[in-house]
Design a protein around this motif. Structure first.
Motif, PDB file in Angstrom:
ATOM      1  N   GLN A  14       1.066  -1.255   0.353  1.00 20.71           N
ATOM      2  CA  GLN A  14       0.500   0.254  -0.075  1.00 20.71           C
ATOM      3  C   GLN A  14       1.060   1.514  -0.041  1.00 20.71           C
ATOM      4  N   ARG A  15       0.165   2.208  -1.091  1.00 22.43           N
ATOM      5  CA  ARG A  15       1.342   3.358  -0.760  1.00 22.43           C
ATOM      6  C   ARG A  15       2.002   3.329  -1.046  1.00 22.43           C
ATOM      7  N   ALA A  16       2.421   2.637  -1.673  1.00 23.14           N
ATOM      8  CA  ALA A  16       3.877   2.915  -2.499  1.00 23.14           C
ATOM      9  C   ALA A  16       4.597   4.150  -3.605  1.00 23.14           C
ATOM     10  N   ASP A  17       3.476   4.543  -3.647  1.00 20.84           N
ATOM     11  CA  ASP A  17       3.772   5.749  -4.210  1.00 20.84           C
ATOM     12  C   ASP A  17       2.501   6.942  -3.755  1.00 20.84           C
ATOM     13  N   SER A  18       3.247   7.602  -2.482  1.00 23.25           N
ATOM     14  CA  SER A  18       1.670   8.887  -1.217  1.00 23.25           C
ATOM     15  C   SER A  18       2.159   9.536  -2.065  1.00 23.25           C
ATOM     16  N   ALA A  19       2.921  10.440  -2.860  1.00 19.89           N
ATOM     17  CA  ALA A  19       2.836  11.370  -2.950  1.00 19.89           C
ATOM     18  C   ALA A  19       1.459  12.712  -2.566  1.00 19.89           C
ATOM     19  N   TRP A  20       1.890  13.605  -1.427  1.00 20.14           N
ATOM     20  CA  TRP A  20       0.601  14.311  -0.889  1.00 20.14           C
ATOM     21  C   TRP A  20      -0.071  15.242  -2.067  1.00 20.14           C
ATOM     22  N   ILE A  21       1.094  15.834  -2.982  1.00 20.96           N
ATOM     23  CA  ILE A  21       1.261  16.630  -3.417  1.00 20.96           C
ATOM     24  C   ILE A  21       1.124  16.442  -5.110  1.00 20.96           C
ATOM     25  N   PRO A  22       0.917  16.610  -5.633  1.00 16.03           N
ATOM     26  CA  PRO A  22       1.263  16.367  -7.365  1.00 16.03           C
ATOM     27  C   PRO A  22       1.367  17.634  -7.776  1.00 16.03           C
ATOM     28  N   GLU A  23       2.401  17.840  -8.348  1.00 12.72           N
ATOM     29  CA  GLU A  23       3.594  18.382  -8.894  1.00 12.72           C
ATOM     30  C   GLU A  23       3.882  18.173 -10.445  1.00 12.72           C
ATOM     31  N   PRO A  24       4.435  19.118 -11.226  1.00 12.59           N
ATOM     32  CA  PRO A  24       5.176  18.573 -12.648  1.00 12.59           C
ATOM     33  C   PRO A  24       6.149  18.266 -12.111  1.00 12.59           C
ATOM     34  N   TRP A  25       7.379  17.805 -10.839  1.00 15.66           N
ATOM     35  CA  TRP A  25       8.145  17.351 -10.574  1.00 15.66           C
ATOM     36  C   TRP A  25       8.045  15.713 -10.688  1.00 15.66           C
ATOM     37  N   ASP A  26       7.023  15.380 -10.292  1.00 16.55           N
ATOM     38  CA  ASP A  26       6.642  14.148  -9.957  1.00 16.55           C
ATOM     39  C   ASP A  26       6.832  13.202 -11.635  1.00 16.55           C
ATOM     40  N   TYR A  27       6.496  13.753 -12.946  1.00 17.63           N
ATOM     41  CA  TYR A  27       6.760  13.327 -13.621  1.00 17.63           C
ATOM     42  C   TYR A  27       8.088  12.833 -14.278  1.00 17.63           C
ATOM     43  N   THR A  28       9.273  14.388 -13.671  1.00 17.57           N
ATOM     44  CA  THR A  28      10.218  12.769 -13.698  1.00 17.57           C
ATOM     45  C   THR A  28      11.115  12.201 -12.925  1.00 17.57           C
ATOM     46  N   LEU A  29      10.141  11.579 -12.719  1.00 18.18           N
ATOM     47  CA  LEU A  29      10.922  10.092 -11.544  1.00 18.18           C
ATOM     48  C   LEU A  29      10.424   8.915 -12.299  1.00 18.18           C
ATOM     49  N   GLU A  30       9.691   9.345 -13.251  1.00 15.08           N
ATOM     50  CA  GLU A  30       8.617   8.167 -13.870  1.00 15.08           C
ATOM     51  C   GLU A  30       8.893   6.865 -14.638  1.00 15.08           C
ATOM     52  N   ASP A  31      10.420   7.477 -15.494  1.00 11.97           N
ATOM     53  CA  ASP A  31      10.510   6.256 -15.348  1.00 11.97           C
ATOM     54  C   ASP A  31      11.835   5.473 -14.299  1.00 11.97           C
ATOM     55  N   GLN A  32      12.507   6.337 -13.509  1.00 13.95           N
ATOM     56  CA  GLN A  32      13.306   5.640 -12.716  1.00 13.95           C
ATOM     57  C   GLN A  32      12.022   5.094 -11.306  1.00 13.95           C
ATOM     58  N   ILE A  33      10.437   5.435 -11.298  1.00 13.87           N
ATOM     59  CA  ILE A  33      10.159   4.878 -10.436  1.00 13.87           C
ATOM     60  C   ILE A  33       9.659   3.116 -11.350  1.00 13.87           C
ATOM     61  N   LYS A  34       9.450   3.208 -12.509  1.00 12.16           N
ATOM     62  CA  LYS A  34       8.600   1.927 -13.872  1.00 12.16           C
ATOM     63  C   LYS A  34       9.498   1.651 -13.688  1.00 12.16           C
ATOM     64  N   GLY A  35      11.548   1.690 -14.054  1.00 15.61           N
ATOM     65  CA  GLY A  35      11.941   1.090 -13.595  1.00 15.61           C
ATOM     66  C   GLY A  35      12.487   0.476 -12.868  1.00 15.61           C
ATOM     67  N   LYS A  36      12.221   0.284 -11.129  1.00 18.10           N
ATOM     68  CA  LYS A  36      12.095  -0.418  -9.920  1.00 18.10           C
ATOM     69  C   LYS A  36      10.910  -1.272  -9.677  1.00 18.10           C
ATOM     70  N   LEU A  37       9.943  -0.886  -9.817  1.00 16.74           N
ATOM     71  CA  LEU A  37       8.696  -2.155 -10.215  1.00 16.74           C
ATOM     72  C   LEU A  37       8.400  -2.943 -11.294  1.00 16.74           C
ATOM     73  N   LYS A  38       9.358  -2.561 -12.718  1.00 11.70           N
ATOM     74  CA  LYS A  38      10.014  -3.532 -13.430  1.00 11.70           C
ATOM     75  C   LYS A  38      11.100  -4.751 -12.753  1.00 11.70           C
ATOM     76  N   THR A  39      11.383  -3.848 -12.163  1.00 13.03           N
ATOM     77  CA  THR A  39      13.253  -4.956 -11.150  1.00 13.03           C
ATOM     78  C   THR A  39      12.363  -5.734 -10.606  1.00 13.03           C
ATOM     79  N   LEU A  40      11.378  -5.509  -9.498  1.00 14.52           N
ATOM     80  CA  LEU A  40      10.512  -6.180  -8.425  1.00 14.52           C
ATOM     81  C   LEU A  40       9.214  -7.309  -8.998  1.00 14.52           C
ATOM     82  N   HIS A  41       9.041  -6.847 -10.203  1.00 15.99           N
ATOM     83  CA  HIS A  41       8.359  -7.627 -10.504  1.00 15.99           C
ATOM     84  C   HIS A  41       9.204  -8.290 -11.605  1.00 15.99           C
ATOM     85  N   ASN A  42       9.763  -8.450 -12.091  1.00 10.45           N
ATOM     86  CA  ASN A  42      11.166  -9.591 -12.554  1.00 10.45           C
ATOM     87  C   ASN A  42      11.436 -10.503 -11.394  1.00 10.45           C
TER      88      ASN A  42
END
Length: 208
Positions: A14-42
């Motif tokens: 639960q709340r693996a991504d729990s940023a309270w404030i939605p902001e443009p900075w979130d989108y700079t982390l997209e590839d990084q988070i996607k990569g971590k989730l893919k690693t764990l799903h592998n």
């Protein structure tokens, strides 16, 4: 991550991504988070990671572009613009400036809010999240008769997940104090209610 999640046998985070404030900075982390989730799903393809779309918006959403696909999902003409904080609230909205000046609970009856929540859901699904927490839906839905607007948004989110989610489904939950987050026909809109159990101190002892 492997030692704390995979080796422990965790299946729902639960709340693996729990940023309270939605902001443009979130989108700079997209590839990084996607990569971590893919690693764990592998390592363990059964793990479900949850992201959160809380009952909070402020002026920073003005820096987030609206994708063409979001306009199309709501049958709106495609425009080249960003989301608008002012279009997510109204001057007489009960929760205007609820979190301080210029920071409010968004109103789900506003089309801009509906598009924003849908966009955030798609954003998280595309990264590999398979569960979404929708926050205090009774607050965002204060003016939403029979949860009609929430019903519409959730239907669109589920349709997107059916086509694009990792296993073609998304688990939805929310905080709803009376556990009646239902459509007009009495069907639950989320898969479960995550209204928290609050601990309290009674006579010097912690109790539930």
């Amino acid at each position: 991550l492997k030692e704390s999640i995979v080796d422990a046998g965790v299946k729902y985070v639960q709340r693996a991504d729990s940023a309270w404030i939605p902001e443009p900075w979130d989108y700079t982390l997209e590839d990084q988070i996607k990569g971590k989730l893919k690693t764990l799903h592998n390592m363990d393809p059964d793990i479900i990671f949850e992201a959160c779309i809380f009952e909070y918006v402020d002026q920073r959403v003005n820096g987030i572009p609206i994708p063409a696909e979001t306009f199309k999902a709501f049958g709106q003409p495609v425009q080249n613009r960003n989301f608008s904080y002012n279009k997510m609230v109204s001057p007489d909205w009960n929760y205007l400036n609820n979190w301080g000046e210029g920071a409010s609970i968004p109103d789900i009856t506003q089309l801009e809010t509906q598009m924003f929540i849908y966009h955030r859901a798609c954003f998280f699904i595309d990264m590999g999240f398979e569960a979404l927490h929708l926050g205090q839906v009774k607050s965002t839905g204060h003016n939403d008769k029979n949860n009609e607007c929430w019903t519409k948004v959730i239907k669109l989110i589920r349709e997107y997940a059916k086509k694009n989610a990792r296993r073609h489904y998304v688990i939805l939950d929310a905080h709803h104090p009376d556990q009646k987050f239902q459509d007009k026909d009495g069907n639950m809109l989320t898969d479960f209610n995550a209204f928290p159990i609050r601990m309290k101190v009674a006579y010097g002892q912690i109790s539930h």
